[in-house]
Design a protein around this motif. Structure first.
Motif, mmCIF file in Angstrom:
data_model
loop_
_atom_site.group_PDB
_atom_site.id
_atom_site.type_symbol
_atom_site.label_atom_id
_atom_site.label_comp_id
_atom_site.label_asym_id
_atom_site.label_seq_id
_atom_site.Cartn_x
_atom_site.Cartn_y
_atom_site.Cartn_z
ATOM 1 N N ASP A 7 -3.311 -17.583 -9.120
ATOM 2 C CA ASP A 7 -4.323 -16.794 -9.817
ATOM 3 C C ASP A 7 -3.729 -15.531 -10.429
ATOM 4 O O ASP A 7 -4.105 -15.125 -11.533
ATOM 5 N N ASP A 8 -2.806 -14.879 -9.721
ATOM 6 C CA ASP A 8 -2.179 -13.673 -10.262
ATOM 7 C C ASP A 8 -1.370 -13.994 -11.514
ATOM 8 O O ASP A 8 -1.382 -13.236 -12.498
ATOM 9 N N ARG A 76 -12.749 -12.318 -14.267
ATOM 10 C CA ARG A 76 -14.155 -11.936 -14.037
ATOM 11 C C ARG A 76 -14.312 -11.280 -12.662
ATOM 12 O O ARG A 76 -14.947 -10.213 -12.536
ATOM 13 N N ARG A 77 -13.752 -11.880 -11.634
ATOM 14 C CA ARG A 77 -13.843 -11.330 -10.293
ATOM 15 C C ARG A 77 -13.225 -9.936 -10.246
ATOM 16 O O ARG A 77 -13.820 -8.987 -9.718
ATOM 17 N N HIS A 78 -12.023 -9.815 -10.789
ATOM 18 C CA HIS A 78 -11.297 -8.544 -10.735
ATOM 19 C C HIS A 78 -12.089 -7.430 -11.422
ATOM 20 O O HIS A 78 -12.249 -6.331 -10.875
ATOM 21 N N ARG A 79 -12.595 -7.708 -12.594
ATOM 22 C CA ARG A 79 -13.249 -6.653 -13.375
ATOM 23 C C ARG A 79 -14.645 -6.323 -12.856
ATOM 24 O O ARG A 79 -15.080 -5.169 -12.953
ATOM 25 N N LEU A 80 -15.336 -7.303 -12.316
ATOM 26 C CA LEU A 80 -16.612 -6.992 -11.677
ATOM 27 C C LEU A 80 -16.396 -6.108 -10.446
ATOM 28 O O LEU A 80 -17.173 -5.172 -10.202
ATOM 29 N N HIS A 97 -7.783 -0.433 -9.581
ATOM 30 C CA HIS A 97 -7.003 -1.643 -9.858
ATOM 31 C C HIS A 97 -6.430 -2.251 -8.581
ATOM 32 O O HIS A 97 -6.595 -3.456 -8.330
ATOM 33 N N ASP A 98 -5.757 -1.445 -7.782
ATOM 34 C CA ASP A 98 -5.108 -1.983 -6.581
ATOM 35 C C ASP A 98 -6.130 -2.494 -5.571
ATOM 36 O O ASP A 98 -5.890 -3.515 -4.905
ATOM 37 N N GLU A 99 -7.270 -1.807 -5.450
ATOM 38 C CA GLU A 99 -8.322 -2.282 -4.550
ATOM 39 C C GLU A 99 -8.830 -3.652 -5.014
ATOM 40 O O GLU A 99 -9.032 -4.566 -4.206
ATOM 41 N N ALA A 100 -9.056 -3.787 -6.320
ATOM 42 C CA ALA A 100 -9.570 -5.051 -6.853
ATOM 43 C C ALA A 100 -8.560 -6.175 -6.689
ATOM 44 O O ALA A 100 -8.938 -7.335 -6.496
ATOM 45 N N GLU A 101 -7.272 -5.854 -6.743
ATOM 46 C CA GLU A 101 -6.236 -6.869 -6.548
ATOM 47 C C GLU A 101 -6.377 -7.529 -5.177
ATOM 48 O O GLU A 101 -6.137 -8.734 -5.027
ATOM 49 N N VAL A 102 -6.764 -6.743 -4.182
ATOM 50 C CA VAL A 102 -6.934 -7.274 -2.830
ATOM 51 C C VAL A 102 -8.271 -8.001 -2.696
ATOM 52 O O VAL A 102 -8.343 -9.142 -2.223
ATOM 53 N N LEU A 103 -9.346 -7.361 -3.146
ATOM 54 C CA LEU A 103 -10.685 -7.891 -2.922
ATOM 55 C C LEU A 103 -10.980 -9.148 -3.730
ATOM 56 O O LEU A 103 -11.797 -9.976 -3.305
ATOM 57 N N GLU A 104 -10.344 -9.305 -4.879
ATOM 58 C CA GLU A 104 -10.654 -10.465 -5.729
ATOM 59 C C GLU A 104 -10.354 -11.788 -5.033
ATOM 60 O O GLU A 104 -10.917 -12.826 -5.387
ATOM 61 N N HIS A 105 -9.462 -11.766 -4.072
ATOM 62 C CA HIS A 105 -9.114 -12.993 -3.346
ATOM 63 C C HIS A 105 -9.961 -13.185 -2.084
ATOM 64 O O HIS A 105 -9.854 -14.218 -1.424
ATOM 65 N N ALA A 106 -10.778 -12.187 -1.749
ATOM 66 C CA ALA A 106 -11.500 -12.226 -0.480
ATOM 67 C C ALA A 106 -13.006 -12.443 -0.638
ATOM 68 O O ALA A 106 -13.648 -12.981 0.267
ATOM 69 N N LEU A 107 -13.588 -12.038 -1.760
ATOM 70 C CA LEU A 107 -15.028 -12.124 -1.936
ATOM 71 C C LEU A 107 -15.476 -13.551 -2.217
ATOM 72 O O LEU A 107 -14.833 -14.277 -2.972
ATOM 73 N N SER A 108 -16.590 -13.940 -1.628
ATOM 74 C CA SER A 108 -17.166 -15.262 -1.892
ATOM 75 C C SER A 108 -17.845 -15.275 -3.254
ATOM 76 O O SER A 108 -18.202 -14.223 -3.811
ATOM 77 N N ASP A 109 -18.063 -16.478 -3.780
ATOM 78 C CA ASP A 109 -18.769 -16.610 -5.054
ATOM 79 C C ASP A 109 -20.190 -16.065 -4.931
ATOM 80 O O ASP A 109 -20.713 -15.473 -5.881
ATOM 81 N N ARG A 110 -20.818 -16.270 -3.787
ATOM 82 C CA ARG A 110 -22.183 -15.781 -3.578
ATOM 83 C C ARG A 110 -22.247 -14.262 -3.651
ATOM 84 O O ARG A 110 -23.136 -13.690 -4.310
ATOM 85 N N LEU A 111 -21.297 -13.597 -2.978
ATOM 86 C CA LEU A 111 -21.282 -12.136 -3.013
ATOM 87 C C LEU A 111 -20.977 -11.635 -4.417
ATOM 88 O O LEU A 111 -21.579 -10.658 -4.883
#
Length: 211
Positions: A7-8, A76-80, A97-111
């Motif tokens: 993905d990266d 889409r995940r990263h920018r949201l 940016h760095d926070e989103a780099e981590v969270l984009e791989h952890a959040l569910s589609d529902r969240l």
């Protein structure tokens, strides 16, 4: 299967051609990701075998239709997430940016869907980058890089690159933010919202205006 590494790579390839037309090369990809060229070459071969990119040795890399869809979903995940952190948690645009780099791989589609709904389905992130919708579509106005704008050009700031947090902070101090009006003068001088401004180094290659 989901893979943060894949993905990266796809996200970086996607972002490279959003604001200019030249496709990314393996050496450029290695520089952006901070990886050895040999590692990038190996991964690009894997991406090609999975049908995500097309590539010939030493040539530029292009996303396939499948690669474009997956990359748009990651972007889409990263920018949201970046938008969520700024609007809901008070982060600065230089901090997300760095926070989103981590969270984009952890959040569910529902969240993620819940975040999108709560934010009112935003079309752009805090830096002005378009947020793809759930189908991967984006809506972006015609643009010109500040450094390529002719003397006399006047336009609204559409986007500021998030690559350099120090530059983002300097641009905020100078009043150069998304939505502000910029007039380009002779020899690179600029006026922002009608006032003369001295731009920080690197701004000409990091700010995009309406064409």
């Amino acid at each position: 299967m989901p893979s943060p590494a894949v993905d990266d790579y796809l996200k970086t390839i996607y972002a490279h051609t959003e604001w200019q037309d030249e496709r990314i090369t393996p050496s450029q990809l290695a520089a952006v990701l901070g990886l050895a060229p040999s590692s990038v070459t190996e991964m690009v071969q894997k991406l090609a075998a999975q049908g995500f990119v097309t590539h010939r040795p030493y040539g530029p890399i292009a996303l396939t239709a499948a690669g474009e869809r997956r990359a748009a979903a990651v972007v889409r995940r990263h920018r949201l997430i970046e938008t969520w952190l700024v609007q809901e948690f008070g982060y600065g645009w230089d901090e997300v940016h760095d926070e989103a780099e981590v969270l984009e791989h952890a959040l569910s589609d529902r969240l993620l869907e819940g975040i999108d709904e709560r934010l009112g389905r935003p079309r752009f992130d805090p830096h002005g980058d378009a947020i793809p919708d759930a189908a991967g579509r984006v809506d972006r106005a015609a643009f010109v890089l500040l450094g390529a704008a002719a003397a006399g050009h006047a336009g609204r700031v559409l986007r500021v690159s998030d690559r350099d947090p120090d530059l983002l902070r300097a641009l905020v101090d100078a009043g150069v933010d998304v939505g502000h009006e910029v007039e380009v003068g002779a020899e690179g001088s600029v006026r922002v919202d009608g006032r003369a401004v001295t731009l920080p180094a690197g701004a000409a290659d990091a700010v995009w205006l309406t064409a």
